[in-house]
Motif scaffolding. Structure first.
Motif, mmCIF file in Angstrom:
data_model
loop_
_atom_site.group_PDB
_atom_site.id
_atom_site.type_symbol
_atom_site.label_atom_id
_atom_site.label_comp_id
_atom_site.label_asym_id
_atom_site.label_seq_id
_atom_site.Cartn_x
_atom_site.Cartn_y
_atom_site.Cartn_z
ATOM 1 N N GLU A 296 -66.139 14.586 -20.099
ATOM 2 C CA GLU A 296 -66.534 14.356 -21.480
ATOM 3 C C GLU A 296 -65.284 14.286 -22.365
ATOM 4 O O GLU A 296 -64.362 15.082 -22.213
ATOM 5 N N PHE A 297 -65.276 13.323 -23.274
ATOM 6 C CA PHE A 297 -64.110 13.154 -24.120
ATOM 7 C C PHE A 297 -64.518 12.433 -25.402
ATOM 8 O O PHE A 297 -65.611 11.866 -25.508
ATOM 9 N N HIS A 298 -63.609 12.456 -26.390
ATOM 10 C CA HIS A 298 -63.808 11.762 -27.660
ATOM 11 C C HIS A 298 -62.864 10.567 -27.730
ATOM 12 O O HIS A 298 -61.729 10.620 -27.271
ATOM 13 N N VAL A 299 -63.336 9.480 -28.322
ATOM 14 C CA VAL A 299 -62.533 8.294 -28.579
ATOM 15 C C VAL A 299 -62.337 8.177 -30.085
ATOM 16 O O VAL A 299 -63.314 8.153 -30.839
ATOM 17 N N ALA A 300 -61.070 8.129 -30.504
ATOM 18 C CA ALA A 300 -60.753 8.015 -31.927
ATOM 19 C C ALA A 300 -60.365 6.569 -32.239
ATOM 20 O O ALA A 300 -59.470 6.017 -31.608
ATOM 21 N N THR A 301 -61.038 5.962 -33.193
ATOM 22 C CA THR A 301 -60.757 4.591 -33.618
ATOM 23 C C THR A 301 -60.253 4.617 -35.049
ATOM 24 O O THR A 301 -60.924 5.145 -35.949
ATOM 25 N N THR A 320 -66.059 8.937 -31.586
ATOM 26 C CA THR A 320 -67.299 8.796 -30.802
ATOM 27 C C THR A 320 -67.185 9.616 -29.530
ATOM 28 O O THR A 320 -66.101 9.756 -28.946
ATOM 29 N N PHE A 321 -68.293 10.131 -29.107
ATOM 30 C CA PHE A 321 -68.359 10.969 -27.900
ATOM 31 C C PHE A 321 -68.661 10.092 -26.690
ATOM 32 O O PHE A 321 -69.547 9.241 -26.730
ATOM 33 N N ARG A 322 -67.897 10.261 -25.602
ATOM 34 C CA ARG A 322 -68.093 9.462 -24.400
ATOM 35 C C ARG A 322 -68.173 10.363 -23.167
ATOM 36 O O ARG A 322 -67.701 11.504 -23.175
ATOM 37 N N GLN A 323 -68.748 9.809 -22.109
ATOM 38 C CA GLN A 323 -68.798 10.463 -20.807
ATOM 39 C C GLN A 323 -68.420 9.459 -19.735
ATOM 40 O O GLN A 323 -68.695 8.269 -19.850
ATOM 41 N N ASP A 324 -67.768 9.972 -18.710
ATOM 42 C CA ASP A 324 -67.408 9.110 -17.586
ATOM 43 C C ASP A 324 -67.184 9.997 -16.371
ATOM 44 O O ASP A 324 -67.208 11.229 -16.470
ATOM 45 N N SER A 336 -55.361 21.964 -9.450
ATOM 46 C CA SER A 336 -56.266 20.825 -9.388
ATOM 47 C C SER A 336 -55.594 19.594 -9.972
ATOM 48 O O SER A 336 -54.936 19.678 -11.019
ATOM 49 N N LEU A 337 -55.773 18.467 -9.305
ATOM 50 C CA LEU A 337 -55.287 17.182 -9.791
ATOM 51 C C LEU A 337 -56.480 16.360 -10.215
ATOM 52 O O LEU A 337 -57.340 16.044 -9.406
ATOM 53 N N GLU A 338 -56.556 16.031 -11.507
ATOM 54 C CA GLU A 338 -57.696 15.319 -12.061
ATOM 55 C C GLU A 338 -57.343 13.846 -12.265
ATOM 56 O O GLU A 338 -56.353 13.529 -12.904
ATOM 57 N N LEU A 339 -58.147 12.982 -11.705
ATOM 58 C CA LEU A 339 -57.961 11.535 -11.833
ATOM 59 C C LEU A 339 -59.082 10.999 -12.689
ATOM 60 O O LEU A 339 -60.242 10.975 -12.275
ATOM 61 N N VAL A 340 -58.735 10.572 -13.881
ATOM 62 C CA VAL A 340 -59.744 10.101 -14.831
ATOM 63 C C VAL A 340 -59.799 8.594 -14.777
ATOM 64 O O VAL A 340 -58.746 7.942 -14.884
#
Length: 340
Positions: A296-301, A320-324, A336-340
């Motif tokens: 979960e993350f936010h996108v700033a425009t 805006t709130f996004r999920q992926d 831990s190695l996180e690959l987004v």
């Protein structure tokens, strides 16, 4: 100079002579047997070798500078198209936008020919070149000291009253870069400057006449390229040009990476495998399964709006709130190695 180095130098000059003769045959004499020959008028095209000789004076050539040299010294002797023929020939190679350099061994040969053919014109050609560079520095905002200095030094070496100043000015630049460093290691930008001036010294070495400065430049290049290859006695030697003590070579060695940072786990080396894959390609088998979790993350425009009244721009940030999906690979010691 060893016998082997003399032999190599002789071979390089022989190859350079062949390259220059081939260039002259191809364009000046219109040799149809040469690759790239193009049909010319019946009249001969003399002056190509002469143009190449004068073109060897600057370290870096531009179309404008080459045209200036042709008009100044070979007006009426060679056509303007010879400038393009030279810059696009095998004698030159591009090093930037509209910037070319002659191959080092070719330049050395042509300078020797120029000195033998026109010894009285060398100092005048150098003076004309320096005047042109000064004028260019005043009129061209993109032609700064970094571009002007090497060209001016190259020309000054052919003026008896200016020759000794070149080594002293280059040594001063080395001294300036190392000033204030003390016992500390130089920054990456300072090391780039040291590399820049070392390259200039090696380009000017045949006429520079200062073995101490040339040796120092060679060691600088060696330390920056492969520090382990330099002998300890050379690494810790004090290099001096006149009254100027040059920066210690030990200051050029890049610092060792730290083993950790406060508040973070200690830095460790891991063995890992590299795997490349993309959507639409056949599925690959991973060495071990990766954990797939929601991210979960936010996108700033940033939105720019030009208001009419009052006339001023207005910026606004829309979030805006996004999920992926993301993949998590668990490394040793609960890292831990996180690959987004």
């Amino acid at each position: 100079m060893t016998e082997a180095s003399q032999l190599n130098q002789g071979t390089e000059l022989s190859d350079a002579a062949w390259q220059v003769d081939r260039f002259v045959r191809r364009f000046e004499r219109g040799d149809r047997a040469e690759p790239g020959y193009r049909e010319r008028s019946d009249r001969a095209e003399p002056g190509y070798r002469e143009l190449a000789r004068y073109a060897a004076m600057p370290l870096v050539l531009t179309p404008e500078l080459l045209g200036y040299l042709r008009v100044e010294f070979l007006r009426g002797q060679v056509d303007w198209i010879a400038e393009a023929d030279l810059l696009l020939s095998d004698l030159c190679r591009p090093v930037g936008y509209e910037q070319y350099v002659l191959q080092p061994e070719v330049r050395a040969l042509l300078l020797a020919e120029l000195e033998a053919a026109h010894p009285a014109d060398l100092e005048r050609a150098a003076t004309v070149l320096i005047q042109y560079l000064r004028q260019l520095a005043r009129t061209n905002p993109y032609f700064g000291p970094r571009e002007q200095q090497p060209q001016a030094w190259s020309a000054m070496l052919y003026i008896a009253a200016e020759r000794q100043k070149v080594a002293d000015e280059i040594a001063a630049e080395f001294e300036r870069v190392g000033a204030g460093v003390g016992e500390w290691v130089m920054s990456s930008s300072a090391r780039r400057e040291m590399k820049h001036f070392a390259k200039i010294v090696q380009d000017l070495a045949p006429r520079l006449g200062d073995p101490h400065l040339v040796a120092y430049a060679q060691r600088v290049t060696q330390v920056l390229k492969e520090p382990r290859s330099i002998a300890p006695q050379d690494l810790h030697r004090i290099y001096q040009v006149g009254d100027r003590v040059l920066p210690a070579l030990t200051q050029l060695i890049a610092p060792v990476m730290p083993t950790g940072f406060p508040g973070f786990p200690p830095l460790q080396q891991f063995d890992f495998e590299v795997l490349e894959f993309a959507e639409g390609q056949p599925q690959v088998t991973l060495p071990k399964p990766l954990q797939r979790v929601r991210h979960e993350f936010h996108v700033a425009t940033i939105v720019f709006t030009q208001k009419v009244q009052p006339k001023r721009p207005e910026l606004s940030i829309q979030r805006t709130f996004r999920q992926d999906w993301q993949y998590v690979d668990t490394l040793p010691d609960d890292v831990s190695l996180e690959l987004v």
